[in-house]
Design a protein around this motif. Structure first.
Motif, PDB file in Angstrom:
ATOM      1  N   PHE A 179      -5.114   5.981   1.984  1.00 22.44           N
ATOM      2  CA  PHE A 179      -4.540   4.876   1.624  1.00 22.44           C
ATOM      3  C   PHE A 179      -5.037   4.474   0.018  1.00 22.44           C
ATOM      4  O   PHE A 179      -5.956   5.014  -0.229  1.00 22.44           O
ATOM      5  CB  PHE A 179      -4.784   3.577   2.212  1.00 22.44           C
ATOM      6  N   GLY A 180      -4.029   3.958  -0.716  1.00 24.07           N
ATOM      7  CA  GLY A 180      -4.628   3.389  -2.217  1.00 24.07           C
ATOM      8  C   GLY A 180      -4.975   2.432  -1.907  1.00 24.07           C
ATOM      9  O   GLY A 180      -5.206   1.751  -0.709  1.00 24.07           O
ATOM     10  N   ASN A 181      -5.421   1.812  -2.854  1.00 24.02           N
ATOM     11  CA  ASN A 181      -6.112   0.280  -2.872  1.00 24.02           C
ATOM     12  C   ASN A 181      -5.044  -0.765  -3.083  1.00 24.02           C
ATOM     13  O   ASN A 181      -5.428  -2.005  -3.187  1.00 24.02           O
ATOM     14  CB  ASN A 181      -7.082   0.172  -3.868  1.00 24.02           C
ATOM     15  N   LEU A 238      -9.025  -1.979  11.850  1.00 25.43           N
ATOM     16  CA  LEU A 238      -7.866  -1.917  12.514  1.00 25.43           C
ATOM     17  C   LEU A 238      -7.709  -0.442  13.715  1.00 25.43           C
ATOM     18  O   LEU A 238      -8.035   0.585  13.006  1.00 25.43           O
ATOM     19  CB  LEU A 238      -6.518  -1.554  11.321  1.00 25.43           C
ATOM     20  N   GLY A 245       3.271  15.315  11.380  1.00 23.01           N
ATOM     21  CA  GLY A 245       2.224  15.238  12.922  1.00 23.01           C
ATOM     22  C   GLY A 245       1.307  14.386  12.567  1.00 23.01           C
ATOM     23  O   GLY A 245       1.523  13.336  12.368  1.00 23.01           O
ATOM     24  N   ASN A 246       0.016  14.632  12.795  1.00 24.94           N
ATOM     25  CA  ASN A 246      -1.050  13.589  12.977  1.00 24.94           C
ATOM     26  C   ASN A 246      -2.014  13.871  12.137  1.00 24.94           C
ATOM     27  O   ASN A 246      -3.054  13.408  12.275  1.00 24.94           O
ATOM     28  CB  ASN A 246      -1.336  13.469  14.351  1.00 24.94           C
ATOM     29  N   TYR A 250     -10.656   9.343  14.824  1.00 27.05           N
ATOM     30  CA  TYR A 250      -9.423   9.968  15.220  1.00 27.05           C
ATOM     31  C   TYR A 250      -9.629  10.525  16.566  1.00 27.05           C
ATOM     32  O   TYR A 250     -10.483  11.580  16.571  1.00 27.05           O
ATOM     33  CB  TYR A 250      -8.951  10.877  14.152  1.00 27.05           C
ATOM     34  N   ASN A 283       2.636  10.826  12.689  1.00 27.05           N
ATOM     35  CA  ASN A 283       1.676   9.752  11.782  1.00 27.05           C
ATOM     36  C   ASN A 283       2.463   8.848  11.107  1.00 27.05           C
ATOM     37  O   ASN A 283       2.199   7.692  10.673  1.00 27.05           O
ATOM     38  CB  ASN A 283       0.798  10.546  10.975  1.00 27.05           C
ATOM     39  N   LEU A 313      -9.690   6.003   7.049  1.00 23.75           N
ATOM     40  CA  LEU A 313      -9.891   6.309   8.486  1.00 23.75           C
ATOM     41  C   LEU A 313     -11.332   6.445   9.015  1.00 23.75           C
ATOM     42  O   LEU A 313     -12.294   7.344   8.155  1.00 23.75           O
ATOM     43  CB  LEU A 313      -9.125   7.837   8.562  1.00 23.75           C
ATOM     44  N   TYR A 366      -9.230   2.423  11.771  1.00 23.77           N
ATOM     45  CA  TYR A 366      -9.353   2.279  10.429  1.00 23.77           C
ATOM     46  C   TYR A 366     -10.383   1.342   9.859  1.00 23.77           C
ATOM     47  O   TYR A 366     -10.282   0.265  10.417  1.00 23.77           O
ATOM     48  CB  TYR A 366      -8.182   2.403   9.616  1.00 23.77           C
ATOM     49  N   LYS A 378      -9.330  -3.608  -0.611  1.00 23.23           N
ATOM     50  CA  LYS A 378      -9.316  -2.156  -0.585  1.00 23.23           C
ATOM     51  C   LYS A 378      -8.281  -1.732   0.565  1.00 23.23           C
ATOM     52  O   LYS A 378      -7.742  -2.397   1.320  1.00 23.23           O
ATOM     53  CB  LYS A 378     -10.659  -1.404  -0.266  1.00 23.23           C
ATOM     54  N   GLY A 379      -7.739  -0.415   0.438  1.00 23.69           N
ATOM     55  CA  GLY A 379      -6.835   0.030   1.185  1.00 23.69           C
ATOM     56  C   GLY A 379      -7.748   0.637   2.803  1.00 23.69           C
ATOM     57  O   GLY A 379      -8.914   0.731   2.500  1.00 23.69           O
ATOM     58  N   PRO A 380      -7.040   0.738   3.757  1.00 19.64           N
ATOM     59  CA  PRO A 380      -7.730   1.095   5.116  1.00 19.64           C
ATOM     60  C   PRO A 380      -8.102   2.625   4.716  1.00 19.64           C
ATOM     61  O   PRO A 380      -7.452   3.658   4.245  1.00 19.64           O
ATOM     62  CB  PRO A 380      -6.735   1.269   6.111  1.00 19.64           C
ATOM     63  N   TRP A 387       0.154  -0.261  14.638  1.00 17.99           N
ATOM     64  CA  TRP A 387      -1.241  -1.019  13.937  1.00 17.99           C
ATOM     65  C   TRP A 387      -1.225  -2.189  14.805  1.00 17.99           C
ATOM     66  O   TRP A 387      -0.480  -2.978  14.922  1.00 17.99           O
ATOM     67  CB  TRP A 387      -1.042  -1.204  12.706  1.00 17.99           C
ATOM     68  N   GLN A 417     -11.288  -1.332   6.790  1.00 21.23           N
ATOM     69  CA  GLN A 417     -10.639  -1.820   5.572  1.00 21.23           C
ATOM     70  C   GLN A 417     -11.455  -2.971   4.934  1.00 21.23           C
ATOM     71  O   GLN A 417     -11.886  -3.966   5.425  1.00 21.23           O
ATOM     72  CB  GLN A 417      -9.248  -2.641   5.635  1.00 21.23           C
ATOM     73  N   PHE A 465       0.818  -1.075  -0.082  1.00 21.56           N
ATOM     74  CA  PHE A 465       0.012  -0.034  -0.024  1.00 21.56           C
ATOM     75  C   PHE A 465       1.026   1.182  -0.160  1.00 21.56           C
ATOM     76  O   PHE A 465       1.862   1.304   0.615  1.00 21.56           O
ATOM     77  CB  PHE A 465      -0.818   0.066   1.277  1.00 21.56           C
TER      78      PHE A 465
END
Lengths: 114, 111
Positions: free
Chosen positions: A105-107, B88, A99-100, B49, B96, B46, B36, B42-44, B101, B38, A91
């Motif tokens: 994310f991509g797939n 997750l 920072g935060n 938070y 970050n 958010l 997160y 696919k990707g995770p 995880w 998922q 990924f």
């Protein structure tokens, strides 16, 4: 907003071959991350770029792995030579700042090395 | 012992049930906590938070952090089949890129 775009979605290759994975982060994001996900080890951070500069590559498993970010809109992860144990989903993620800020994310690219 | 522990499941519940997903952690310096979601292949993405302790609510989702017990939770009310996914948890001290995880919990909502 097209999101993080990764290519290819699937890659099947033979052991010993070179593999190149590609990522286009979200426009305006200045942090980019490459992760690997497997059933056994979960999500692992491989490398982190900030403003196109590699900041932390301590997660790159071996010298066979290398990553580049030649500009703000493109990054590659290369494996040469590939091995069956590299089989995983890779990924790419980007975030707006350090920072935060949340990661987007991509797939992923599903890599199978036979 | 892992820094973040999360039961991989699967957790199977009927539609409409309240779901509780949890993670425990060992590092008391963690301040930022994320959930997160998922979907398969696919990707995770958010979901929630939270900074430090307390609750945060967003629609059917509530995130709860108990720093004294080193325990975080995600509650899903009126669960729907579309909530079926892997959830997750992730947390960090101050950055970050240093996210730790959980393994992810697979949730199945039965119609």
């Amino acid at each position: 907003d097209a999101g993080v775009i990764q290519s290819p979605r699937h890659e099947v290759t033979e052991m010993g071959q070179e593999v190149t994975l590609r990522c286009k982060p979200i426009s305006g994001h200045n942090s980019l991350f490459w992760y690997r996900q497997t059933m056994m080890r979960g999500l692992e951070l491989l490398i982190y770029f900030n403003n196109n500069v590699p900041i932390d590559d301590s997660g790159m498993p071996e010298d066979r792995f290398s990553a580049k970010m030649p500009n703000a809109s493109f990054s590659t992860l290369k494996i040469q030579p590939s091995e069956p144990r590299d089989s995983a989903v890779y990924f790419c993620a980007s975030s707006a700042e350090t920072g935060n800020s949340p990661l987007h994310f991509g797939n992923g690219t599903r890599l199978t090395v036979t | 012992q892992k820094e973040v522990e999360q039961d991989p499941g699967p957790l199977s519940v009927p539609e409409g049930a309240i779901v509780s997903l949890n993670c425990t952690y060992s590092n008391s310096a963690f301040q930022y906590f994320m959930w997160y979601r998922q979907y398969s292949r696919k990707g995770p993405e958010l979901l929630m938070y939270t900074y430090s302790s307390g609750n945060k609510e967003d629609g059917r989702f509530t995130a709860q952090v108990d720093k004294s017990s080193k325990y975080i939770s995600l509650f899903i009310r009126d669960s729907q089949p579309s909530d079926s996914a892997t959830y997750l948890c992730a947390m960090s001290r101050d950055s970050n890129y240093q996210l730790i995880w959980g393994a992810g919990t697979k949730l199945i909502i039965k119609p």
